[in-house]
Design a protein around this motif. Structure first.
Motif, PDB file in Angstrom:
ATOM      1  N   ASP A  34      -4.913   5.178   1.637  1.00  7.93           N
ATOM      2  CA  ASP A  34      -3.635   4.704   2.201  1.00  7.93           C
ATOM      3  C   ASP A  34      -3.815   3.492   3.396  1.00  7.93           C
ATOM      4  O   ASP A  34      -5.126   3.624   4.027  1.00  7.93           O
ATOM      5  CB  ASP A  34      -2.897   5.714   2.803  1.00  7.93           C
ATOM      6  CG  ASP A  34      -3.302   6.624   3.960  1.00  7.93           C
ATOM      7  OD1 ASP A  34      -3.194   6.158   5.131  1.00  7.93           O
ATOM      8  OD2 ASP A  34      -3.706   7.598   3.450  1.00  7.93           O
TER       9      ASP A  34
ATOM     10  N   ARG B 222      -4.823   2.240  -0.883  1.00  9.43           N
ATOM     11  CA  ARG B 222      -5.315   1.785   0.340  1.00  9.43           C
ATOM     12  C   ARG B 222      -5.690   0.185  -0.053  1.00  9.43           C
ATOM     13  O   ARG B 222      -6.382   0.013  -1.188  1.00  9.43           O
ATOM     14  CB  ARG B 222      -6.605   2.347   0.824  1.00  9.43           C
ATOM     15  CG  ARG B 222      -7.156   1.568   1.832  1.00  9.43           C
ATOM     16  CD  ARG B 222      -8.554   2.371   2.490  1.00  9.43           C
ATOM     17  NE  ARG B 222      -7.968   3.418   3.205  1.00  9.43           N
ATOM     18  CZ  ARG B 222      -8.696   4.278   3.806  1.00  9.43           C
ATOM     19  NH1 ARG B 222     -10.022   4.060   3.880  1.00  9.43           N
ATOM     20  NH2 ARG B 222      -8.005   5.226   4.782  1.00  9.43           N
TER      21      ARG B 222
ATOM     22  N   ALA C 215       0.813  -1.232  -0.046  1.00  9.97           N
ATOM     23  CA  ALA C 215      -0.039   0.032  -0.045  1.00  9.97           C
ATOM     24  C   ALA C 215       0.866   1.301   0.153  1.00  9.97           C
ATOM     25  O   ALA C 215       0.377   2.277  -0.658  1.00  9.97           O
ATOM     26  CB  ALA C 215      -0.811   0.062   1.200  1.00  9.97           C
TER      27      ALA C 215
END
Length: 322
Positions: free
Chosen positions: A304, A242, A236
């Motif tokens: 994220d 994400r 990630a």
């Protein structure tokens, strides 16, 4: 007739006797152009590039001799490095080993260690091409693995993009369950629990799935060594995305479920945060038709970090300095 001591040790052999004993047990594969015995080995690289990974294992930190045999340690040390190479989409060709051992180490333990290296390499057609040996108070192993990319670009951690899916090949949670059983001193009196302990001692990475994922179009991939959540966190971060995981998508193996019940643990903790199974986790375009060996467990979106739908996991994985 042996009166005082019947165990032959590494100290009895001496440095070069130990080296000769090790190399005499190591056949060399086609990729090895010059094997043990010179200042350096020479390994063929048909692709013109070499995937390289290295790891360090220290007695008492990564393994215990009262828990694992020399053979187990050899298999494990080779496996975790060969899996790293496979995670780049490469086919492992060889390993080299730096070995620190006590002088009073029984030669039989050294023989078993060597055979463990040899047999794990044989699983992927690789060789033990060389290394070094020195005296040390503990058993310390430094293993470097090399691999051939076969003309394909390496599959790194930085290729994930929103709209793609996350999939896993191999077992998750088994090694963590085995370690927990040993650490707790729990009775391992069934074949199911013994399977979990065996997974801690000797992982079974899905080596062939690394190059296979590369051929299928994987855009990011890694070896799950420190826990799926933590390792996918690297993907990630490197990709700037994400990752969301569906806890219902993860099969819980019987050894994991039984060990969790025995110790009063949520088995999903081991599946998501337990390391050392050396499964492979990869990101694929959504429209790729994956074989049964790959289980889709999540998706990539904008944002994220790594999230698990509806679950709070106590820790994310292994950190050597935590």
């Amino acid at each position: 007739m042996c009166v005082r001591r019947c165990v032959i040790t590494v100290g009895d052999l001496g440095e070069f006797g130990a080296i000769n004993r090790i190399t005499g047990r190591l056949p060399q594969g086609a990729a090895v152009m010059l094997g043990p015995g010179d200042d350096a080995a020479v390994i063929g690289a048909p692709d013109g590039r070499v995937a390289v990974s290295t790891d360090l294992l220290i007695e008492g930190r990564h393994f215990r001799r009262d828990w694992s045999s020399g053979y187990d340690v050899g298999r494990k040390a080779a496996a975790q490095n060969l899996a790293d190479v496979a995670a780049m989409g490469a086919t492992p060709t060889c390993i080299v080993v730096g070995l620190g051992i006590p002088a009073d180490l029984p030669v039989t333990w050294l023989d078993a260690l060597t055979e463990g290296f040899r047999d794990e390499c044989a699983v992927v057609g690789a060789s033990v091409a060389g290394g070094d040996i020195t005296r040390c108070d503990l058993v310390v192993l430094g293993v470097t693995a090399l691999g051939d990319l076969g003309g394909r670009p390496p599959v790194t951690r930085a290729g994930a993009a929103p709209g793609q899916v996350v999939a896993v090949a191999g077992r998750l949670g088994y090694a963590a369950a085995g370690w927990a059983l040993l650490e707790a001193g729990a009775p391992v009196d069934s074949s199911v629990l013994q399977e979990a302990v065996a997974a801690h001692r000797r992982p079974c990475p899905p080596y062939a799935e690394g190059p296979r994922a590369a051929e299928l179009g994987a855009t990011a991939m890694l070896d799950v060594s420190d826990g799926l959540l933590q390792d996918l966190g690297h993907v990630a971060k490197a990709s700037g995305v994400r990752i969301e995981l569906d806890p219902q998508a993860f099969p819980i193996g019987e050894p994991v479920a039984v060990a969790a019940k025995e110790l009063g643990v949520d088995p999903l903790e081991w599946v998501l945060a337990g390391g050392e199974d050396h499964a492979l986790a990869a990101v694929f375009p959504k429209d790729v038709r994956l074989p049964a060996s790959w289980q889709v467990v999540g998706r990539v979106i904008e944002g994220d970090g790594v999230l698990v739908y509806g679950r709070e996991i106590g820790h994310s994985g292994w950190d050597h300095f935590r």
